[in-house]
Design a protein around this motif. Structure first.
Motif, short mmCIF file in Angstrom:
data_model
loop_
_atom_site.label_atom_id
_atom_site.label_comp_id
_atom_site.label_asym_id
_atom_site.label_seq_id
_atom_site.Cartn_x
_atom_site.Cartn_y
_atom_site.Cartn_z
N THR A 1 -7.81 -90.84 -2.51
CA THR A 1 -8.38 -89.84 -1.61
C THR A 1 -8.73 -88.53 -2.29
O THR A 1 -9.48 -87.74 -1.76
N SER A 2 -8.18 -88.27 -3.47
CA SER A 2 -8.47 -87.01 -4.15
C SER A 2 -8.54 -87.26 -5.65
O SER A 2 -7.95 -88.18 -6.18
N SER A 3 -9.25 -86.38 -6.33
CA SER A 3 -9.49 -86.55 -7.77
C SER A 3 -8.57 -85.63 -8.56
O SER A 3 -8.56 -84.42 -8.36
N VAL A 4 -7.76 -86.21 -9.44
CA VAL A 4 -6.93 -85.41 -10.34
C VAL A 4 -7.27 -85.78 -11.78
O VAL A 4 -7.74 -86.88 -12.06
N ASN A 5 -7.00 -84.85 -12.70
CA ASN A 5 -7.35 -85.04 -14.10
C ASN A 5 -6.22 -85.83 -14.78
O ASN A 5 -5.21 -85.25 -15.17
N LYS A 6 -6.42 -87.13 -14.93
CA LYS A 6 -5.39 -87.99 -15.51
C LYS A 6 -5.05 -87.59 -16.93
O LYS A 6 -3.87 -87.56 -17.31
N GLN A 7 -6.04 -87.29 -17.73
CA GLN A 7 -5.82 -86.93 -19.12
C GLN A 7 -4.98 -85.67 -19.23
O GLN A 7 -4.08 -85.57 -20.06
N LEU A 8 -5.25 -84.69 -18.37
CA LEU A 8 -4.53 -83.43 -18.37
C LEU A 8 -3.08 -83.61 -17.95
O LEU A 8 -2.16 -83.03 -18.55
N GLU B 1 -2.26 -77.91 -12.40
CA GLU B 1 -3.28 -77.51 -13.37
C GLU B 1 -4.63 -77.22 -12.73
O GLU B 1 -5.44 -76.46 -13.29
N THR B 2 -4.91 -77.82 -11.60
CA THR B 2 -6.20 -77.65 -10.91
C THR B 2 -5.97 -77.30 -9.44
O THR B 2 -6.76 -77.69 -8.58
N LEU B 3 -4.91 -76.55 -9.16
CA LEU B 3 -4.50 -76.34 -7.78
C LEU B 3 -5.55 -75.62 -6.94
O LEU B 3 -5.83 -76.02 -5.80
N ASP B 4 -6.15 -74.58 -7.47
CA ASP B 4 -7.18 -73.85 -6.71
C ASP B 4 -8.34 -74.78 -6.34
O ASP B 4 -8.80 -74.79 -5.19
N GLU B 5 -8.79 -75.54 -7.32
CA GLU B 5 -9.90 -76.47 -7.09
C GLU B 5 -9.50 -77.55 -6.09
O GLU B 5 -10.29 -77.92 -5.21
N LEU C 1 4.05 -91.00 -12.60
CA LEU C 1 2.89 -90.13 -12.42
C LEU C 1 1.61 -90.93 -12.62
O LEU C 1 0.65 -90.79 -11.85
N SER C 2 1.59 -91.78 -13.62
CA SER C 2 0.44 -92.65 -13.86
C SER C 2 0.23 -93.61 -12.68
O SER C 2 -0.91 -93.84 -12.25
N LYS C 3 1.32 -94.13 -12.15
CA LYS C 3 1.23 -95.04 -11.00
C LYS C 3 0.66 -94.31 -9.79
O LYS C 3 -0.19 -94.85 -9.06
N LEU C 4 1.09 -93.07 -9.58
CA LEU C 4 0.58 -92.28 -8.45
C LEU C 4 -0.92 -92.04 -8.60
O LEU C 4 -1.68 -92.18 -7.64
N ILE C 5 -1.35 -91.68 -9.80
CA ILE C 5 -2.77 -91.42 -10.04
C ILE C 5 -3.59 -92.67 -9.75
O ILE C 5 -4.68 -92.61 -9.16
N ASP C 6 -3.08 -93.83 -10.17
CA ASP C 6 -3.80 -95.09 -9.94
C ASP C 6 -3.82 -95.47 -8.45
O ASP C 6 -4.81 -96.07 -7.97
N MET C 7 -2.76 -95.11 -7.73
CA MET C 7 -2.71 -95.40 -6.29
C MET C 7 -3.59 -94.47 -5.48
O MET C 7 -4.09 -94.83 -4.41
#
Length: 255
Positions: A245-252, A185-189, A236-242
């Motif tokens: 090093t990079s910011s991803v949009n958890k809500q999205l 969803e935010t690959l370019d960024e 996926l939630s576990k990965l986001i919490d772990m």
């Protein structure tokens, strides 16, 4: 030349053959990485923009300064090693599943280029025609329909879902081993922020050529998928919490 014994095992004992093939692949990968300990293992989850990302990883001066090579894992469970780093690309589970069904429909039914690649896949895609038709039948009165579930898993990339890759990996590695997490969803960024390059390659972008009725999900289908893909959302939630090093949009990603 075809090995008669190998071919016999493949036909008569397909699960044993597949298991042995995975074991052999894992052995060869680990052997390569032991010789190249600064390898970045890239977990390419299907229908997440992974081909685009591998090109960006290979072209990034940041990656080149940290790692000697990039090894892509795709279509098989990841190799788990304590001393290596991982890059992972993910996507909202339901959007990924919609994309996977339509991509397989294009290759298997519309184009016919992979009609016979996987046993039963063509017949199931033709039977349902749309992903919504399949998903509406996943549950009957709140109970999983095992027949439809088995059909769902015969479709490539739906069988190899997000938890297929993440579950065995995240239970064994530490957060410090995550080099980066990218999201479709935010690959370019993400590519710009993490790899410090501009994304100039877009591969297998099938969504623009898919009609809205092929992408449509009824409320029933959506709710069925939220239940059916529960492990995808969990890991996926576990990965986001772990991921530190990079910011991803958890809500999205988890909607």
């Amino acid at each position: 030349m075809i090995n008669p014994l190998k071919e016999y095992i493949r036909i008569v004992f397909p699960k044993l053959y597949a298991f042995a093939k995975v074991k052999k692949n894992h052995f060869l990968i680990k052997k390569f990485i032991l010789k190249n300990p600064k390898t970045l293992i890239y977990i390419h989850i299907g229908k997440c923009g992974g081909i685009t990302l591998i090109t960006a990883l290979n072209n990034s001066s940041i990656v080149k300064s940290k790692f000697s090579s990039v090894y892509r894992i795709h279509g098989m469970k990841p190799v788990i090693m304590k001393h290596v780093s991982y890059a992972i690309v993910v996507r909202n589970p339901i959007q990924r599943a919609i994309s996977a069904f339509n991509w397989r429909y294009k290759l298997v039914v519309t184009d016919g280029t992979q009609k016979n690649r996987f046993d039963g896949e063509y017949e199931i895609l033709k039977k349902y025609e749309t992903f919504n038709s399949l998903c509406e039948l996943l549950y009957r009165d709140g109970v999983l329909n095992s027949v439809v579930s088995d059909e769902f898993k015969k479709i490539h990339h739906l069988k190899e879902n997000i938890s297929f890759y993440l579950k065995p990996l995240l239970d064994k590695i530490s957060p410090s081993q995550l080099f980066a997490v990218f999201a479709t969803e935010t690959l370019d960024e993400d590519i710009a922020n993490i790899l410090n390059i501009n994304n100039e390659l877009y591969v297998h972008q099938n969504s623009k050529n898919i009609s809205n009725d092929k992408k449509f999900l009824s409320k029933k289908s959506y709710n069925n998928l939220k239940s059916y893909l529960a492990d995808d959302y969990l890991y996926l939630s576990k990965l986001i919490d772990m991921n530190k090093t990079s910011s991803v949009n958890k809500q999205l990603l988890l909607r």
